[in-house]
Write an enzyme that holds these catalytic residues in place. Sequence first.
Site, PDB file in Angstrom:
ATOM      1  N   LEU A 240      65.728  86.737  54.624  1.00 41.72           N
ATOM      2  CA  LEU A 240      66.075  87.033  55.650  1.00 41.72           C
ATOM      3  C   LEU A 240      67.647  87.323  55.934  1.00 41.72           C
ATOM      4  O   LEU A 240      68.332  86.496  55.111  1.00 41.72           O
ATOM      5  CB  LEU A 240      65.227  85.870  57.453  1.00 41.72           C
ATOM      6  CG  LEU A 240      64.097  86.197  57.214  1.00 41.72           C
ATOM      7  CD1 LEU A 240      63.735  85.125  58.598  1.00 41.72           C
ATOM      8  CD2 LEU A 240      63.297  87.497  57.757  1.00 41.72           C
TER       9      LEU A 240
ATOM     10  N   HIS B  96      56.084  76.334  53.997  1.00 42.08           N
ATOM     11  CA  HIS B  96      55.910  76.593  52.521  1.00 42.08           C
ATOM     12  C   HIS B  96      55.561  75.384  51.620  1.00 42.08           C
ATOM     13  O   HIS B  96      55.419  74.505  52.054  1.00 42.08           O
ATOM     14  CB  HIS B  96      57.814  75.805  51.994  1.00 42.08           C
ATOM     15  CG  HIS B  96      58.038  76.471  50.778  1.00 42.08           C
ATOM     16  ND1 HIS B  96      58.658  77.226  49.817  1.00 42.08           N
ATOM     17  CD2 HIS B  96      58.226  75.321  49.748  1.00 42.08           C
ATOM     18  CE1 HIS B  96      58.223  77.324  48.402  1.00 42.08           C
ATOM     19  NE2 HIS B  96      58.099  75.752  48.287  1.00 42.08           N
TER      20      HIS B  96
ATOM     21  N   GLU C  53      69.554  80.026  57.138  1.00 41.09           N
ATOM     22  CA  GLU C  53      70.264  81.046  56.272  1.00 41.09           C
ATOM     23  C   GLU C  53      69.756  80.330  54.834  1.00 41.09           C
ATOM     24  O   GLU C  53      70.173  81.758  54.072  1.00 41.09           O
ATOM     25  CB  GLU C  53      71.678  81.175  56.648  1.00 41.09           C
ATOM     26  CG  GLU C  53      72.336  81.762  58.061  1.00 41.09           C
ATOM     27  CD  GLU C  53      73.280  82.261  58.072  1.00 41.09           C
ATOM     28  OE1 GLU C  53      74.083  81.940  56.693  1.00 41.09           O
ATOM     29  OE2 GLU C  53      73.796  82.479  59.477  1.00 41.09           O
ATOM     30  N   ASP C  54      70.032  78.916  54.798  1.00 44.89           N
ATOM     31  CA  ASP C  54      69.377  78.703  53.119  1.00 44.89           C
ATOM     32  C   ASP C  54      67.356  78.735  52.932  1.00 44.89           C
ATOM     33  O   ASP C  54      67.380  78.588  53.353  1.00 44.89           O
ATOM     34  CB  ASP C  54      70.303  77.638  52.909  1.00 44.89           C
ATOM     35  CG  ASP C  54      71.671  78.020  53.170  1.00 44.89           C
ATOM     36  OD1 ASP C  54      72.610  78.590  52.745  1.00 44.89           O
ATOM     37  OD2 ASP C  54      72.253  76.610  53.404  1.00 44.89           O
TER      38      ASP C  54
HETATM   39  C1  GRF Z   1      51.199  80.407  51.059  1.00 39.73           C
HETATM   40  O1  GRF Z   1      51.104  79.609  50.237  1.00 39.73           O
HETATM   41  C2  GRF Z   1      52.491  79.721  51.868  1.00 39.73           C
HETATM   42  O2  GRF Z   1      52.498  78.965  52.017  1.00 39.73           O
HETATM   43  C3  GRF Z   1      53.664  80.478  51.282  1.00 39.73           C
HETATM   44  O3  GRF Z   1      53.201  81.428  51.622  1.00 39.73           O
HETATM   45  C4  GRF Z   1      51.835  82.291  50.764  1.00 39.73           C
HETATM   46  C5  GRF Z   1      51.335  82.753  52.230  1.00 39.73           C
HETATM   47  O4  GRF Z   1      49.414  82.704  51.964  1.00 39.73           O
HETATM   48  N1  GRF Z   1      54.513  80.831  51.912  1.00 39.73           N
HETATM   49  P1  GRF Z   1      48.858  83.513  52.804  1.00 39.73           P
HETATM   50  O5  GRF Z   1      49.172  85.334  52.865  1.00 39.73           O
HETATM   51  O6  GRF Z   1      49.115  82.942  54.417  1.00 39.73           O
HETATM   52  O7  GRF Z   1      47.615  83.232  52.234  1.00 39.73           O
END
Ligand code: GRF
Length: 220
Positions: free
Chosen positions: A99, A115, A148-149
Amino acid sequence: MSQGEAPVRLGILLSGRGSNFVAIAESIRAGRLKGVEIAVVISNVADAAGLAKAKEFGLPTEVFVSKGRSRTEHDADVAACLKAHGVDLVCLAGYMRLLSKEFVAAFPQRILNIHPSLLPAFPGLDAQAQALDYGVKVAGCTVHFVDEDLDHGVIVVQRAVPVLETDNAHTLAERILAEEHIAYSEAIGMVASGEYEIRGRRYVKGKRQAGKIEKIETSR
Ligand code: GRF
């Protein structure tokens, strides 16, 4: 949220299959996640499977193709769309794009990301494979505010899973994903309640503070 208040409006940003989005939408539909509603689902990829699922849920969808555009221009369109839909809380759900700082500034402490690692370990791409290759015995997922990071903001929820000797990146990712689907709704509920404060880098539960998740001024 106390009774009688307008629901906190979520804007979901996704680029792919959208399983986290579906888990959130199902939590809302089943009444497990209260006080929120999905205002709009936005993708930067026109044929993202998550968009088709959003339509099945009968939700408004928008596409802003990012390819070939500057980050600032693209993000300005997305931010305007979120504001036009009265979005209070932006949820990145597999949104495979960094972003712009202007976008982050437009939604201060109002953007969540999920994540697939126990941050601050293994930020960036292929977090599950990074964890496996590193040899950790415990992996997991993190829902955090976006700053921002990359993969860096204040942590709201983490859930851990064991790493098995028989794992490969795929089996580990599947085990983490099951926890992601729980963690994201939990974190959204916690943030939407407004019952927290941020002390330094720490999310701390507490009484509702004035100014938390109040409506952002929109053009609606
Ligand atoms: C997930 O593993 C999430 O942690 C990461 O990207 C993947 C997205 O999976 N940021 P989905 O599209 O929600 O199935």
